[in-house]
Design an enzyme around this catalytic site. Structure first.
Site, PDB file in Angstrom:
ATOM      1  N   PHE B 122      -2.645   6.503  17.306  1.00  0.00           N
ATOM      2  CA  PHE B 122      -2.441   5.180  17.903  1.00  0.00           C
ATOM      3  C   PHE B 122      -0.974   4.800  17.728  1.00  0.00           C
ATOM      4  CE2 PHE B 122      -3.111   0.407  17.414  1.00  0.00           C
ATOM      5  CZ  PHE B 122      -3.434   0.180  18.749  1.00  0.00           C
ATOM      6  N   LEU B 124       1.490   1.963  18.048  1.00  0.00           N
ATOM      7  CA  LEU B 124       1.816   0.548  18.231  1.00  0.00           C
ATOM      8  C   LEU B 124       3.130   0.206  17.519  1.00  0.00           C
ATOM      9  CD1 LEU B 124       1.115  -2.422  19.043  1.00  0.00           C
ATOM     10  CD2 LEU B 124      -0.285  -2.554  16.968  1.00  0.00           C
ATOM     11  N   GLN B 278     -15.830  -2.923 -26.475  1.00  0.00           N
ATOM     12  CA  GLN B 278     -16.043  -3.981 -25.480  1.00  0.00           C
ATOM     13  C   GLN B 278     -14.841  -4.138 -24.532  1.00  0.00           C
ATOM     14  OE1 GLN B 278     -16.551  -8.137 -26.720  1.00  0.00           O
ATOM     15  NE2 GLN B 278     -18.631  -7.976 -25.944  1.00  0.00           N
ATOM     16  N   GLN B 336      -5.318   2.642 -16.415  1.00  0.00           N
ATOM     17  CA  GLN B 336      -5.250   2.000 -17.734  1.00  0.00           C
ATOM     18  C   GLN B 336      -6.339   2.541 -18.670  1.00  0.00           C
ATOM     19  OE1 GLN B 336      -2.744   0.076 -18.400  1.00  0.00           O
ATOM     20  NE2 GLN B 336      -3.311  -0.400 -20.505  1.00  0.00           N
ATOM     21  N   GLY B 339      -5.388   5.726 -19.919  1.00  0.00           N
ATOM     22  CA  GLY B 339      -4.194   5.646 -20.764  1.00  0.00           C
ATOM     23  C   GLY B 339      -3.140   6.658 -20.342  1.00  0.00           C
ATOM     24  N   GLY B 340      -2.548   7.336 -21.328  1.00  0.00           N
ATOM     25  CA  GLY B 340      -1.492   8.320 -21.044  1.00  0.00           C
ATOM     26  C   GLY B 340      -1.961   9.419 -20.107  1.00  0.00           C
ATOM     27  N   GLU B 363      -2.492  -0.920   9.072  1.00  0.00           N
ATOM     28  CA  GLU B 363      -3.483  -1.534   9.966  1.00  0.00           C
ATOM     29  C   GLU B 363      -3.540  -3.058   9.754  1.00  0.00           C
ATOM     30  OE1 GLU B 363      -5.939   1.646  10.844  1.00  0.00           O
ATOM     31  OE2 GLU B 363      -7.517   0.390  11.692  1.00  0.00           O
TER      32      GLU B 363
END
Lengths: 259, 382
Positions: B122, B124, B278, B336, B339-340, B363
């Protein structure tokens, strides 16, 4: 080109257990799949059909639930599936299986090329393909890694060897068993799945294929499994270190102790 | 959650999932690293009939709608958003023909699209026409029996790889947006060539390239719809295609969540798997909730669009904005959680986070989507 592929439904290799009483593979509660080598045989048949025209018939011998692999074969491009299933076939070894398949093929039609996987991942015998060829009096090549060309009523193939490959030309009709290197199987297509869902899978009994009672099932099987066991791990191991030369010297020294 | 799919829709999901698992995931890191277009995977997708899902049955397709595309794209995006973008862009490229093309054009192009033997793109966006699409400068002038196109399109997905291009050009520059029309340009047309290939942050297995039209001459019958109706078709096209981009966000978010949960169950710190903490659990809970909420909205929007309502712009923009903002947030959170390790290329979440960013941009940027939603609200409460 009329093609036939022999397909076996096998337990998924990720989950293999033995029945301790019968020393055969435990199939209860284990997920079943199409034997992986047979997937490659099917893909090759479909590619040959796409290149040369004709039809692909998928044939399986097994319990009624083996119908599932034939539907899968149709989803992957086979034109039809035929199941050979009868309680009388139970306990068949490779000798009885090749007889049964040969009778079934004679019953359903005539074929230019029969393809099988190199072996099934459950029994690992690699005998049914060659056995079937012998029963049907067909020329055959095992461990085919490539089909090169179809010319003048024959087919040229590459047979995988330990070091390189042989080029073999054989007249049709013939039988090939294939290795995984031959192709990369396609994912079943949407239209194929829809066709598979609706497909009528005929089931042939021992009587339908005119099989002799003494040649099928346990009665027709000279093989007896005496014992199946997991080998005890061997305790005595030695790892050599150092350069390649040093390791070889150490190995030779070590082997001398056994002479 | 059960979304009550039909048997046919389940098959689409299963097929796209198999493609992702068997053909895309094993090679996605390599395609990303090498900036390589995934031509062979597109052939696999074609063989599986997935290109046909949105093409009407009379042209060799399966006759599905927006919802079927959404289902397929979500699964492909779980494998790689780059590959899924290529698929989505081909659909986007042919939508103008589906929406406004005449019978001859449909006969000519749709069977090939359905079979996956030709892909579309497309055209545009231009250098000075991004969010403000009315700023396009490409022109088309009728000369005898041929249209002559001049201009350069920028950042065109599938540029150089597709064979069929739908190009937006001004047929009456004095009328601005009302003077735009859509044309089909084919690979190999005289005066049509490809320019700069982009080196992108993410979706690197998709091709993004300039399209150059220099006295590009095409037959008169390549005009799609009536002259001057180009922008209406563009807007209708984007209304139908945006849920597809939204579903890329859903698939990507789900894939990142899967990686994060799997990792959190395996990674042991302070003597227990980190999913037992948690702090991690709450992150994963929010991620899962957001993915599911986005999926529910995208599916509802796609089903709404398939019912052909009079106005679909608002829901179309809503699902695009929500699902792609979600994908950005969830992929950042997945990094996250890992981590590393999440920051390293050995783990797939690093690529997922890079891939997510474009979803908020292309889009129609998410700012433009909010404009659309805001304008619709303004109208509704008039």
């Amino acid at each position: 080109m009329e093609l036939l592929v022999c397909i076996k439904q096998v337990p998924d290799a990720k989950d293999v257990r033995l029945d301790p009483r019968t020393n055969t593979l435990a199939r209860e509660g284990v997920e079943s799949i199409m034997n992986p080598f047979d997937r490659h045989a099917l893909e090759e048949a479909v590619r040959l059909k796409e290149a040369h025209g004709g039809t692909v018939t998928a044939l399986s011998m097994g319990p009624p639930q083996a119908e599932a692999v034939l539907r899968e074969a149709i989803a992957c491009g086979a034109d039809r599936g035929v199941l050979v299933s009868d309680r009388a076939f139970a306990g068949a070894d490779t000798w009885a299986t090749s007889y049964t398949l040969a009778r079934a093929i004679d019953t359903i039609g005539s074929f230019d090329l029969i393809l099988c996987g190199k072996q099934a991942i459950d029994g690992d015998t690699a005998q049914v393909g060659p056995g079937l060829a012998a029963r049907m009096n067909l020329p055959y090549v095992t461990c085919v890694q490539k089909t090169r060309d179809v010319v003048d009523g024959g087919i040229e193939v590459e047979r995988m060897m330990d070091d390189g490959y042989d080029v073999v030309r054989l007249p049709l009709p013939a039988l090939l068993t294939v290795v995984k290197d031959i192709n990369e199987p396609r994912v079943p297509s949407l239209k194929g799945k829809m066709k598979a869902r609706k497909a009528d899978i005929p089931v042939l009994s021992a009587a339908d294929i005119g099989a002799e009672e003494a040649c099928i099932g346990l009665a027709g099987s000279p093989t007896r499994v005496v014992n199946v066991f997991s080998p005890e791990p061997r305790g005595d191991r030695k790892i050599f270190t150092g350069t390649a030369e040093e390791q070889v010297d150490q190995l030779i020294e070590h082997l001398r102790d056994f002479l | 959650m059960d979304y009550f799919l039909t048997e046919e829709q389940e098959m689409i999901v299963e097929t796209a999932r198999e493609i992702a698992r068997e053909k895309i995931i094993p090679v996605r890191a390599e395609l990303d690293e090498k900036n390589e277009f995934a031509a062979s995977i597109l052939e696999d997708i074609a063989r599986a009939d997935l290109f046909g899902i949105f093409v009407p049955e009379e042209y060799g397709g399966l006759g599905g709608g927006c919802f079927e595309i959404v289902l397929a794209l979500e699964e492909l995006a779980k494998g790689c958003v780059g590959v899924a973008t290529t698929f989505a862009a081909s659909a986007l490229g042919i939508f103008p023909v589906l929406i406004a093309g005449n019978e001859e054009q449909k006969q000519k192009y749709l069977p090939d699209i359905a079979a996956g033997s030709r892909w579309a793109a497309f055209g545009l966006t231009e250098a000075n026409a991004g969010s403000d699409a009315s700023g396009i400068q490409t022109t088309a002038v009728l000369d005898g029996d041929e249209w002559v196109l001049n201009g350069t399109k920028q950042w065109i997905t599938n540029g150089g790889e597709a064979q069929i291009y739908t190009i937006v050009a001004l047929t009456d520059p004095s009328k601005g947006a009302r003077g735009a029309s859509i044309f089909i340009v084919e690979d190999g047309d005289p005066g049509f060539s490809y320019g700069k290939k982009e080196d992108k942050m993410g979706i690197r297995s998709s091709a993004t390239r300039e399209l150059i039209m220099q006295d590009c001459r095409i037959p008169r019958d390549r005009l799609v719809g009536r002259k001057g109706t180009g922008f209406i078709t563009v807007m209708k096209t984007l209304d139908v295609s945006r849920p597809g981009i939204a579903s890329l966000g859903v698939g990507l978010g789900q894939a990142a969540l899967d990686e994060a949960v799997t990792y959190a169950k395996q990674r042991v710190q302070f003597g227990k798997p980190i999913i037992g903490f948690q702090a991690i659990q709450h992150m994963l809970a929010d991620m899962a909730t957001q993915v599911e909420a986005a999926r529910a909205l995208v599916y509802a929007a796609a089903r709404h669009i398939d019912a052909h309502p009079k106005n679909m712009s608002k829901v179309s923009s809503m699902c695009k904005v929500f699902a792609t903002d979600m994908a950005m947030k969830v992929t950042v959170d997945a990094v996250q959680v890992l981590g590393g390790y999440g920051y390293m290329k050995e783990y797939p979440v690093e690529k997922m986070m890079r891939d997510a960013k474009i979803l908020q941009i292309y889009e129609g940027t998410n700012q433009i989507q909010r404009n659309v939603i805001g304008q619709e609200l303004n109208k509704e409460y008039a």
